[in-house]
Design a protein around this motif. Structure first.
Motif, PDB file in Angstrom:
ATOM      1  N   CYS A  47      -8.370   7.381  -8.226  1.00  0.00           N
ATOM      2  CA  CYS A  47      -6.994   7.217  -7.768  1.00  0.00           C
ATOM      3  C   CYS A  47      -6.940   7.462  -6.267  1.00  0.00           C
ATOM      4  O   CYS A  47      -7.701   8.277  -5.733  1.00  0.00           O
ATOM      5  CB  CYS A  47      -6.057   8.197  -8.483  1.00  0.00           C
ATOM      6  SG  CYS A  47      -5.985   7.998 -10.289  1.00  0.00           S
ATOM      7  N   PHE A  49      -4.087   8.411  -3.375  1.00  0.00           N
ATOM      8  CA  PHE A  49      -2.713   8.837  -3.117  1.00  0.00           C
ATOM      9  C   PHE A  49      -2.355   8.746  -1.641  1.00  0.00           C
ATOM     10  O   PHE A  49      -1.184   8.787  -1.288  1.00  0.00           O
ATOM     11  CB  PHE A  49      -2.504  10.268  -3.624  1.00  0.00           C
ATOM     12  CG  PHE A  49      -2.525  10.379  -5.126  1.00  0.00           C
ATOM     13  CD1 PHE A  49      -1.381  10.179  -5.868  1.00  0.00           C
ATOM     14  CD2 PHE A  49      -3.704  10.659  -5.794  1.00  0.00           C
ATOM     15  CE1 PHE A  49      -1.401  10.260  -7.251  1.00  0.00           C
ATOM     16  CE2 PHE A  49      -3.742  10.747  -7.180  1.00  0.00           C
ATOM     17  CZ  PHE A  49      -2.580  10.546  -7.916  1.00  0.00           C
ATOM     18  N   PRO A  54       0.676   4.968  -4.105  1.00  0.00           N
ATOM     19  CA  PRO A  54      -0.499   5.505  -4.803  1.00  0.00           C
ATOM     20  C   PRO A  54      -0.840   4.672  -6.031  1.00  0.00           C
ATOM     21  O   PRO A  54       0.055   4.121  -6.691  1.00  0.00           O
ATOM     22  CB  PRO A  54      -0.047   6.921  -5.199  1.00  0.00           C
ATOM     23  CG  PRO A  54       1.013   7.274  -4.202  1.00  0.00           C
ATOM     24  CD  PRO A  54       1.730   5.985  -3.932  1.00  0.00           C
ATOM     25  N   SER A  55      -2.129   4.575  -6.323  1.00  0.00           N
ATOM     26  CA  SER A  55      -2.548   3.774  -7.466  1.00  0.00           C
ATOM     27  C   SER A  55      -3.851   4.301  -8.030  1.00  0.00           C
ATOM     28  O   SER A  55      -4.573   5.062  -7.373  1.00  0.00           O
ATOM     29  CB  SER A  55      -2.724   2.300  -7.060  1.00  0.00           C
ATOM     30  OG  SER A  55      -3.767   2.163  -6.111  1.00  0.00           O
ATOM     31  N   SER A  68      -0.093   1.323 -10.663  1.00  0.00           N
ATOM     32  CA  SER A  68       0.557   1.762  -9.430  1.00  0.00           C
ATOM     33  C   SER A  68       1.650   2.779  -9.708  1.00  0.00           C
ATOM     34  O   SER A  68       2.261   2.792 -10.780  1.00  0.00           O
ATOM     35  CB  SER A  68       1.159   0.560  -8.682  1.00  0.00           C
ATOM     36  OG  SER A  68       0.145  -0.339  -8.287  1.00  0.00           O
ATOM     37  N   TRP A  69       1.899   3.609  -8.707  1.00  0.00           N
ATOM     38  CA  TRP A  69       2.904   4.668  -8.780  1.00  0.00           C
ATOM     39  C   TRP A  69       4.295   4.093  -9.009  1.00  0.00           C
ATOM     40  O   TRP A  69       5.125   4.676  -9.693  1.00  0.00           O
ATOM     41  CB  TRP A  69       2.855   5.456  -7.474  1.00  0.00           C
ATOM     42  CG  TRP A  69       3.787   6.617  -7.349  1.00  0.00           C
ATOM     43  CD1 TRP A  69       5.131   6.575  -7.114  1.00  0.00           C
ATOM     44  CD2 TRP A  69       3.449   8.005  -7.417  1.00  0.00           C
ATOM     45  NE1 TRP A  69       5.656   7.842  -7.028  1.00  0.00           N
ATOM     46  CE2 TRP A  69       4.631   8.742  -7.207  1.00  0.00           C
ATOM     47  CE3 TRP A  69       2.246   8.682  -7.621  1.00  0.00           C
ATOM     48  CZ2 TRP A  69       4.642  10.137  -7.187  1.00  0.00           C
ATOM     49  CZ3 TRP A  69       2.270  10.070  -7.600  1.00  0.00           C
ATOM     50  CH2 TRP A  69       3.447  10.790  -7.402  1.00  0.00           C
ATOM     51  N   ASN A  70       4.583   2.951  -8.417  1.00  0.00           N
ATOM     52  CA  ASN A  70       5.905   2.340  -8.550  1.00  0.00           C
ATOM     53  C   ASN A  70       6.182   1.956  -9.992  1.00  0.00           C
ATOM     54  O   ASN A  70       5.284   1.842 -10.809  1.00  0.00           O
ATOM     55  CB  ASN A  70       6.003   1.085  -7.666  1.00  0.00           C
ATOM     56  CG  ASN A  70       6.228   1.442  -6.209  1.00  0.00           C
ATOM     57  OD1 ASN A  70       6.438   2.591  -5.865  1.00  0.00           O
ATOM     58  ND2 ASN A  70       6.170   0.430  -5.351  1.00  0.00           N
ATOM     59  N   SER A  75       5.709   7.576 -12.440  1.00  0.00           N
ATOM     60  CA  SER A  75       4.868   8.209 -11.423  1.00  0.00           C
ATOM     61  C   SER A  75       4.084   9.383 -11.991  1.00  0.00           C
ATOM     62  O   SER A  75       2.955   9.651 -11.557  1.00  0.00           O
ATOM     63  CB  SER A  75       5.725   8.678 -10.248  1.00  0.00           C
ATOM     64  OG  SER A  75       6.714   9.607 -10.674  1.00  0.00           O
ATOM     65  N   TYR A  76       4.629  10.076 -13.001  1.00  0.00           N
ATOM     66  CA  TYR A  76       3.924  11.245 -13.530  1.00  0.00           C
ATOM     67  C   TYR A  76       2.667  10.855 -14.311  1.00  0.00           C
ATOM     68  O   TYR A  76       1.753  11.661 -14.455  1.00  0.00           O
ATOM     69  CB  TYR A  76       4.845  12.123 -14.389  1.00  0.00           C
ATOM     70  CG  TYR A  76       5.501  11.450 -15.576  1.00  0.00           C
ATOM     71  CD1 TYR A  76       4.825  11.303 -16.794  1.00  0.00           C
ATOM     72  CD2 TYR A  76       6.802  10.990 -15.497  1.00  0.00           C
ATOM     73  CE1 TYR A  76       5.431  10.693 -17.881  1.00  0.00           C
ATOM     74  CE2 TYR A  76       7.422  10.387 -16.582  1.00  0.00           C
ATOM     75  CZ  TYR A  76       6.731  10.244 -17.777  1.00  0.00           C
ATOM     76  OH  TYR A  76       7.338   9.646 -18.863  1.00  0.00           O
ATOM     77  N   VAL A  78       0.619   8.314 -13.309  1.00  0.00           N
ATOM     78  CA  VAL A  78      -0.361   8.141 -12.233  1.00  0.00           C
ATOM     79  C   VAL A  78      -0.794   9.503 -11.698  1.00  0.00           C
ATOM     80  O   VAL A  78      -1.979   9.737 -11.439  1.00  0.00           O
ATOM     81  CB  VAL A  78       0.221   7.276 -11.108  1.00  0.00           C
ATOM     82  CG1 VAL A  78      -0.765   7.148  -9.951  1.00  0.00           C
ATOM     83  CG2 VAL A  78       0.583   5.890 -11.635  1.00  0.00           C
ATOM     84  N   GLU A  79       0.151  10.406 -11.548  1.00  0.00           N
ATOM     85  CA  GLU A  79      -0.169  11.753 -11.074  1.00  0.00           C
ATOM     86  C   GLU A  79      -1.133  12.445 -12.043  1.00  0.00           C
ATOM     87  O   GLU A  79      -2.076  13.124 -11.615  1.00  0.00           O
ATOM     88  CB  GLU A  79       1.115  12.571 -10.931  1.00  0.00           C
ATOM     89  CG  GLU A  79       0.911  13.947 -10.323  1.00  0.00           C
ATOM     90  CD  GLU A  79       2.215  14.691 -10.146  1.00  0.00           C
ATOM     91  OE1 GLU A  79       2.191  15.767  -9.524  1.00  0.00           O
ATOM     92  OE2 GLU A  79       3.260  14.210 -10.638  1.00  0.00           O
TER      93      GLU A  79
END
Length: 218
Positions: A47, A49, A54-55, A68-70, A75-76, A78-79
């Motif tokens: 990943c 960030f 972030p992706s 992707s974060w979008n 988003s959580y 991807v996190e």
């Protein structure tokens, strides 16, 4: 190697295993909302960030997935992927948002990390890092996750995505094998793995003349 041939709206469960933790996240979104439904097991490539969006990149049988974060991936999710290690095996429930020749952008609705999902974990771990072709040190290969970059005398030569499997069509039941996915148009070369340890690798081309190709650490 072929030159010579998270605590959010979704449910989050953490289960402490004997050696590594298991993670399960479910956003609650139904499959098919953002594209064709997909359920698969993929290896986390990594990943990033430190960029505008972030992706994370994952691989599955020579295919690359991008998350992707979008929106539409929360988003959580991807996190959470970002807390895991390279080659972490992940079960995914997702939708295919868009698709290329050898890659797809996913909307991930649920994921589960479980080391038991990867039957080739030991081989995959031993493959990581740089290798030198023993018969001609000008040829080197670098493995990072499931991505392989090859060089000749330090100059870029090629790259591909590897797939580990029990066997391939040309191996006549021999295995395990490493399949090199170079492009979507050519039949991927298949190498029978004779041995892979922390400091040596011996392979032969499936369907070849039985010649053994040995690689060592630089």
């Amino acid at each position: 190697m072929i030159l010579k041939t998270l605590k959010h709206a979704g449910a989050v469960w953490m289960l402490a295993g004997a050696a590594q933790a298991q993670m399960f996240i479910d956003s609650g979104v139904e499959s098919g909302v953002h594209g064709e439904p997909l359920e698969d097991v993929a290896m986390l490539q990594g990943c990033v960030f430190e960029q505008e969006v972030p992706s994370c990149e994952l691989t599955s049988n020579g295919f690359t997935y991008w998350v992707s974060w979008n929106e539409p991936t929360p988003s959580y999710i991807v996190e959470a992927m970002g807390t895991l290690y390279v080659n972490a095996p992940l079960w995914l429930r997702a939708d295919i948002v868009s698709m290329g020749d050898m890659s797809a952008e996913l909307a991930v609705h649920a994921m589960r990390h479980d080391p038991a999902l990867d039957p080739y974990a030991d081989i995959r771990a031993n493959l990581q890092g740089q290798w030198v072709f023993a018969a001609d040190p000008a040829y080197t290969s670098t493995v990072w996750g499931d991505q392989v970059t090859e060089e000749i005398n330090g100059d870029y030569s090629s790259e591909y995505t590897l797939q580990l499997a029990d066997s391939c069509e040309k191996s006549n039941g021999q295995g395990p094998v490493m399949i090199a996915h170079i492009d979507p148009w050519s039949e991927p070369p298949c190498m029978i793995i004779e041995a892979v340890t922390a400091d040596k690798m011996i392979m032969q081309l499936a369907g070849g003349d039985g010649t053994l190709f040995k690689y060592v650490r630089p």
